[in-house]
Write a protein that holds these residues in place. Structure first.
Motif, PDB file in Angstrom:
ATOM      1  N   UNK A 106      50.118   0.248  41.658  1.00 39.88           N
ATOM      2  CA  UNK A 106      49.950  -0.901  42.295  1.00 39.88           C
ATOM      3  C   UNK A 106      50.084  -2.409  41.926  1.00 39.88           C
ATOM      4  N   UNK A 107      50.326  -2.719  41.098  1.00 44.34           N
ATOM      5  CA  UNK A 107      50.459  -4.207  40.905  1.00 44.34           C
ATOM      6  C   UNK A 107      51.598  -4.736  41.573  1.00 44.34           C
ATOM      7  N   UNK A 108      52.866  -3.863  41.825  1.00 42.91           N
ATOM      8  CA  UNK A 108      53.919  -4.557  42.537  1.00 42.91           C
ATOM      9  C   UNK A 108      54.244  -4.664  43.665  1.00 42.91           C
ATOM     10  N   UNK A 109      52.891  -3.838  44.178  1.00 41.07           N
ATOM     11  CA  UNK A 109      52.666  -4.757  45.362  1.00 41.07           C
ATOM     12  C   UNK A 109      53.548  -3.989  46.145  1.00 41.07           C
ATOM     13  N   UNK A 110      54.100  -3.165  46.490  1.00 45.24           N
ATOM     14  CA  UNK A 110      55.199  -1.855  47.164  1.00 45.24           C
ATOM     15  C   UNK A 110      54.269  -1.975  48.454  1.00 45.24           C
ATOM     16  N   UNK A 111      55.111  -1.094  49.588  1.00 44.08           N
ATOM     17  CA  UNK A 111      54.291  -0.834  51.155  1.00 44.08           C
ATOM     18  C   UNK A 111      54.399   0.212  50.734  1.00 44.08           C
ATOM     19  N   UNK A 112      53.443   1.514  50.938  1.00 46.85           N
ATOM     20  CA  UNK A 112      52.694   2.613  50.840  1.00 46.85           C
ATOM     21  C   UNK A 112      54.055   3.564  51.120  1.00 46.85           C
ATOM     22  N   UNK A 113      55.043   2.969  52.148  1.00 45.81           N
ATOM     23  CA  UNK A 113      55.702   4.176  53.356  1.00 45.81           C
ATOM     24  C   UNK A 113      56.807   3.358  53.625  1.00 45.81           C
ATOM     25  N   UNK A 114      57.494   3.423  54.321  1.00 45.52           N
ATOM     26  CA  UNK A 114      59.014   3.287  55.090  1.00 45.52           C
ATOM     27  C   UNK A 114      59.172   4.328  56.160  1.00 45.52           C
ATOM     28  N   UNK A 115      59.332   3.379  57.200  1.00 52.97           N
ATOM     29  CA  UNK A 115      59.927   4.727  58.689  1.00 52.97           C
ATOM     30  C   UNK A 115      61.482   4.812  58.901  1.00 52.97           C
ATOM     31  N   UNK A 116      61.523   5.450  59.633  1.00 56.70           N
ATOM     32  CA  UNK A 116      62.860   5.489  59.549  1.00 56.70           C
ATOM     33  C   UNK A 116      62.659   6.109  61.457  1.00 56.70           C
ATOM     34  N   UNK A 117      61.734   6.240  62.190  1.00 59.07           N
ATOM     35  CA  UNK A 117      61.931   5.854  63.288  1.00 59.07           C
ATOM     36  C   UNK A 117      60.394   6.073  63.721  1.00 59.07           C
ATOM     37  N   UNK A 139      60.733  16.178  67.846  1.00 56.76           N
ATOM     38  CA  UNK A 139      61.710  15.603  68.534  1.00 56.76           C
ATOM     39  C   UNK A 139      61.787  16.625  70.177  1.00 56.76           C
ATOM     40  N   UNK A 140      62.065  17.864  69.736  1.00 52.07           N
ATOM     41  CA  UNK A 140      62.294  18.758  70.783  1.00 52.07           C
ATOM     42  C   UNK A 140      60.204  18.638  72.114  1.00 52.07           C
ATOM     43  N   UNK A 141      59.828  18.239  71.065  1.00 54.17           N
ATOM     44  CA  UNK A 141      58.354  18.047  71.794  1.00 54.17           C
ATOM     45  C   UNK A 141      58.019  16.906  72.197  1.00 54.17           C
ATOM     46  N   UNK A 142      58.192  15.985  72.391  1.00 56.40           N
ATOM     47  CA  UNK A 142      57.755  15.232  72.454  1.00 56.40           C
ATOM     48  C   UNK A 142      59.174  14.403  73.842  1.00 56.40           C
ATOM     49  N   UNK A 143      60.196  15.349  73.984  1.00 57.73           N
ATOM     50  CA  UNK A 143      60.831  15.197  74.952  1.00 57.73           C
ATOM     51  C   UNK A 143      60.413  15.866  76.347  1.00 57.73           C
ATOM     52  N   UNK A 144      59.827  16.571  76.138  1.00 52.52           N
ATOM     53  CA  UNK A 144      59.303  17.670  77.169  1.00 52.52           C
ATOM     54  C   UNK A 144      58.175  17.445  77.666  1.00 52.52           C
ATOM     55  N   UNK A 145      57.159  17.214  76.034  1.00 52.12           N
ATOM     56  CA  UNK A 145      56.497  16.645  76.669  1.00 52.12           C
ATOM     57  C   UNK A 145      55.543  15.485  76.271  1.00 52.12           C
ATOM     58  N   UNK A 146      54.941  14.122  77.472  1.00 56.44           N
ATOM     59  CA  UNK A 146      54.593  13.408  76.608  1.00 56.44           C
ATOM     60  C   UNK A 146      53.133  12.349  75.731  1.00 56.44           C
ATOM     61  N   UNK A 147      52.862  13.331  76.158  1.00 54.04           N
ATOM     62  CA  UNK A 147      51.489  13.778  74.732  1.00 54.04           C
ATOM     63  C   UNK A 147      51.902  13.646  73.549  1.00 54.04           C
ATOM     64  N   UNK A 148      52.697  14.474  73.422  1.00 52.63           N
ATOM     65  CA  UNK A 148      53.446  13.740  71.896  1.00 52.63           C
ATOM     66  C   UNK A 148      53.820  13.240  71.404  1.00 52.63           C
ATOM     67  N   UNK A 149      53.519  12.186  70.407  1.00 55.60           N
ATOM     68  CA  UNK A 149      54.827  10.960  69.472  1.00 55.60           C
ATOM     69  C   UNK A 149      54.507  12.185  68.158  1.00 55.60           C
ATOM     70  N   UNK A 150      55.837  10.837  67.339  1.00 53.05           N
ATOM     71  CA  UNK A 150      55.905  11.852  66.546  1.00 53.05           C
ATOM     72  C   UNK A 150      57.169  10.177  65.825  1.00 53.05           C
ATOM     73  N   UNK A 151      56.148   9.821  63.870  1.00 53.06           N
ATOM     74  CA  UNK A 151      56.671   8.957  62.977  1.00 53.06           C
ATOM     75  C   UNK A 151      57.553   9.453  62.532  1.00 53.06           C
ATOM     76  N   UNK A 152      58.364   9.348  61.904  1.00 51.63           N
ATOM     77  CA  UNK A 152      59.848   9.751  60.744  1.00 51.63           C
ATOM     78  C   UNK A 152      59.513   9.270  60.032  1.00 51.63           C
ATOM     79  N   UNK A 153      59.023   8.883  58.245  1.00 53.04           N
ATOM     80  CA  UNK A 153      59.099   8.617  57.436  1.00 53.04           C
ATOM     81  C   UNK A 153      60.698   9.249  56.590  1.00 53.04           C
TER      82      UNK A 153
END
Length: 316
Positions: free
Chosen positions: A293-304, A54-68
């Motif tokens: 696999x046959x459950x068909x669940x998503x691989x992941x969920x994202x907080x933000x 979060x700190x790097x993202x706020x300091x520099x627009x080159x940085x992005x992040x996914x929070x699983x």
């Protein structure tokens, strides 16, 4: 101007962020002809890794992040990165910075010449002799078990063109072996060499059990050869048992029935039982993966994503 994303999956890598920032600054200096994005994937870290992102993202627009939403493992973290990246190409690197950024210009050069997958092959590393050898043996075994060519001494450190990224996005299995997927999708590949750096900060998250699990996933997710081997072992044991049955019949007819051989019976029963359990274990490994696999669940969920709440994995 072409856009390139560096994907950095991270789990409890708080101590590595000063080095990450230094290395990414070098990337910007050495490759000014491209638009750059540095995409972190926080894989459920329990330290201050997310706060550093979060700190790097706020300091520099080159940085992005996914929070699983939790720790899913590196394979799923990379899957999330494939889903969210929008660039013309992507370079996958470890957040501990053991992958050297000074080979990135060479990767870009081969990409500009038309290669879709520029993979980096380890020429040397600071790992122990045992770890290097077991890795080599594993890749040799995998190469012999499958018909698809496997690049040896390679990992996830590579540049992928947009065409490769789109192909990998379509492969939604959760029991993943991305190293095998790189080979399976094909496309125009080029190998380069690099020397892996020694980890400078933090400790490795790859325990022996985690590496064994990764190796098992690689074999089970990439080939059905173990099932075929189990069948061949079963045929061989059945043939030996049949020959032994004929031997017992002939000796009994010629010399009569001596005192029952208890040790022989026990050894034979234990051997056959062991083979049966081995076969059932292999079948169970594959069946367990089918069950997941046959459950068909998503691989992941994202907080933000960059601080904005999402609806789970809405980018898929």
């Amino acid at each position: 101007m072409k856009k390139v994303t560096i994907l950095l999956p991270a789990y409890n890598e708080e101590a590595s962020f000063p080095l990450i920032k230094e290395c990414m600054a070098q990337v910007l200096r050495d490759n000014a002809g491209y638009e750059w994005e540095f995409l972190f994937v926080n894989d459920g870290s329990t330290d201050n890794t997310l706060q550093q992102m979060i700190r790097l993202h706020n300091e520099d627009s080159h940085y992005s992040y996914i929070d699983l939403s939790r720790n899913y493992g590196k394979e799923i973290a990379m899957m999330a990165g494939f889903d969210y990246v929008k660039s013309d190409a992507m370079i996958i690197m470890d957040s501990d910075m053991q992958h050297p950024v000074d080979v990135i210009p060479e990767m870009l050069r081969w990409w500009e010449e038309g290669y879709d997958d520029v993979y980096a092959e380890r020429q040397g590393s600071e790992e122990s002799w045992f770890k290097r050898k077991t890795s080599q043996w594993y890749y040799r075994l995998l190469q012999r078990l499958t018909r698809v060519p496997i690049q040896k001494n390679t990992g996830d450190f590579r540049l992928l063109d947009r065409s490769c990224i789109e192909a990998l996005r379509q492969m939604r299995e959760t029991e993943r072996n991305t190293k095998g997927m790189y080979s399976w999708i094909g496309f125009h590949k080029k190998g380069i060499t690099y020397k892996q750096h020694q980890r400078q900060e933090g400790v490795t998250k790859w325990s022996t059990s985690a590496l064994l699990n990764l190796a098992m996933n690689g074999i089970m997710s990439y080939t059905t050869a173990p099932l075929r081997i189990a069948s061949l072992v079963g045929l061989l044991v059945s043939f030996v048992a049949f020959v032994y049955l004929i031997y017992i019949f002939i000796t009994t007819m010629l010399y009569g029935d001596p005192v029952a051989g208890y040790p022989t019976i026990m050894v034979t029963m234990l051997f056959l039982g062991g083979v049966q359990l081995l076969g059932l274990g292999i079948i169970g490994e594959y069946l367990g993966r089918v069950f997941n696999e046959v459950k068909g669940r998503p691989g992941y969920f994202v907080n933000s994503y960059n601080g904005k709440k999402t609806n789970g994995n809405e980018n898929v």
